[in-house]
Design an enzyme around this catalytic site. Structure first.
Site, mmCIF file in Angstrom:
data_model
loop_
_atom_site.group_PDB
_atom_site.id
_atom_site.type_symbol
_atom_site.label_atom_id
_atom_site.label_comp_id
_atom_site.label_asym_id
_atom_site.label_seq_id
_atom_site.Cartn_x
_atom_site.Cartn_y
_atom_site.Cartn_z
ATOM 1 N N HIS A 21 -0.111 9.562 7.456
ATOM 2 C CA HIS A 21 0.715 7.971 8.296
ATOM 3 C C HIS A 21 0.131 7.056 7.344
ATOM 4 O O HIS A 21 1.055 6.136 6.886
ATOM 5 C CB HIS A 21 0.310 7.877 9.649
ATOM 6 C CG HIS A 21 0.823 6.720 10.290
ATOM 7 N ND1 HIS A 21 2.037 6.741 10.986
ATOM 8 C CD2 HIS A 21 0.376 5.533 10.438
ATOM 9 C CE1 HIS A 21 2.299 5.629 11.555
ATOM 10 N NE2 HIS A 21 1.312 4.778 10.971
ATOM 11 N N GLU A 22 -1.008 6.780 7.131
ATOM 12 C CA GLU A 22 -1.657 5.440 6.397
ATOM 13 C C GLU A 22 -1.056 5.710 4.815
ATOM 14 O O GLU A 22 -0.916 4.628 4.267
ATOM 15 C CB GLU A 22 -3.028 5.422 6.556
ATOM 16 C CG GLU A 22 -3.394 5.108 8.144
ATOM 17 C CD GLU A 22 -2.905 4.019 8.627
ATOM 18 O OE1 GLU A 22 -2.544 3.125 8.037
ATOM 19 O OE2 GLU A 22 -2.773 4.203 10.048
ATOM 20 N N HIS A 76 2.106 4.176 4.581
ATOM 21 C CA HIS A 76 1.997 2.315 4.574
ATOM 22 C C HIS A 76 1.627 2.208 3.056
ATOM 23 O O HIS A 76 1.995 1.257 2.275
ATOM 24 C CB HIS A 76 1.009 1.906 5.255
ATOM 25 C CG HIS A 76 1.560 2.091 6.990
ATOM 26 N ND1 HIS A 76 2.690 1.584 7.108
ATOM 27 C CD2 HIS A 76 0.930 2.690 8.074
ATOM 28 C CE1 HIS A 76 2.729 1.803 8.590
ATOM 29 N NE2 HIS A 76 1.671 2.167 9.126
ATOM 30 N N ASP A 109 3.221 -0.311 14.592
ATOM 31 C CA ASP A 109 3.896 -0.559 13.618
ATOM 32 C C ASP A 109 5.180 -0.983 14.324
ATOM 33 O O ASP A 109 6.029 -1.904 13.692
ATOM 34 C CB ASP A 109 4.413 0.819 13.115
ATOM 35 C CG ASP A 109 3.075 1.298 12.275
ATOM 36 O OD1 ASP A 109 2.281 0.524 11.413
ATOM 37 O OD2 ASP A 109 2.638 2.569 12.287
HETATM 38 ZN ZN LIG Z 1 1.061 2.506 10.945
#
Ligand SMILES: [Zn+2]
Length: 251
Positions: A60-61, A64, A158
């Site tokens: 997930h990170e 980003h 988010d």
């Molecule tokens: Zn996030």
């Protein structure tokens, strides 16, 4: 989010696609805490839970971080208690890019969900061993539910950041103030639903949720999430107080 995450001697540091990654010891502890029922089943099930949570959060990170790199900034990743952070060296000045950077984490989560699900359809790998079936279950649950929760319009999730940037893009007069106010209303509304679902008599809960769509069932928080939502609502209230109240009349 709420704890000081200074570097410690127990940090795990490594690089992934040239992104520096730091894993705080409380990250492992918080994952184990959420997965206590798995440890109750067996030590291996508990460790598989921690592994699945680690991979999913890192992925997930990474979503980003890759978006940040795509838009011209180096980034580093931190996995901390109950969450992760991707930190750009230079935050993008463009609200559209900041929106896409915030959306890239949940997008990565849905992509991993698709990979896990698709590979099972193609190769049926989860049928090979009961523990592989468990890994499949954990990865799908985590990447579906954590991603959906992350999309709630509650700062600093988010979804809350996407809401703030969307307000900037739409040229709202007080994007920060409005985003925080929406965050507090949504967080407290969900807390109320969670409390009704968990602690009210079943017939009362049944009446409240009679018209609640089944596909929104994930948004009814459990006890841990209720605590988090309350903490976020409080934090957002404190931040909102510090902002100047929007003026009704300009000029
Ligand atoms: Zn996030």
């Amino acid at each position: 989010m709420f704890i000081d995450h200074q570097p410690t001697s127990l940090d795990v540091n490594f690089r992934l696609w040239r992104f520096p990654v730091r894993v705080h010891p409380l990250f492992w502890l918080s994952l184990a805490l959420i997965g206590l029922p798995w440890f109750d089943k067996s030590l291996l099930a508990g460790l598989l839970w921690v592994a699945c949570g680690f991979v999913s959060m890192l992925w997930h990170e990474l979503g980003h971080a890759l978006a940040m790199r795509r838009y011209g900034s180096p980034a580093r990743i931190q996995l901390i208690a109950f969450g992760g952070l991707a930190i750009p060296s230079y935050p993008s000045p463009s609200p559209v890019r900041r929106f896409l950077i915030a959306a890239a984490g949940p997008a990565a989560g849905f992509l991993l969900l698709g990979i896990v699900w698709g590979s099972k359809q193609l190769a049926a790998w989860s049928d090979a061993h009961p523990y592989l079936a468990l890994v499949y279950f954990m990865l799908t649950m985590v990447n579906l539910f954590w991603t959906l929760i992350n999309l709630l319009p509650v700062w600093p999730l988010d979804g809350g950041q996407m809401l703030r940037e969307a307000l900037v893009i739409r040229r709202a007069r007080t994007p920060d103030y409005t985003a925080l106010r929406v965050s507090i209303i949504v967080a407290l509304g969900l807390v109320a639903l969670g409390v009704i679902a968990r602690f009210f008599p079943p017939d009362v809960a049944a009446r409240v949720f009679e018209h609640w769509p089944w596909w929104l069932a994930w948004a009814i928080p459990g006890p841990v999430m209720i605590v988090f939502l309350l903490m976020m609502a409080y934090q957002n209230y404190e931040m909102m107080k510090r902002l100047r109240r929007p003026r009704l009349y300009v000029g």
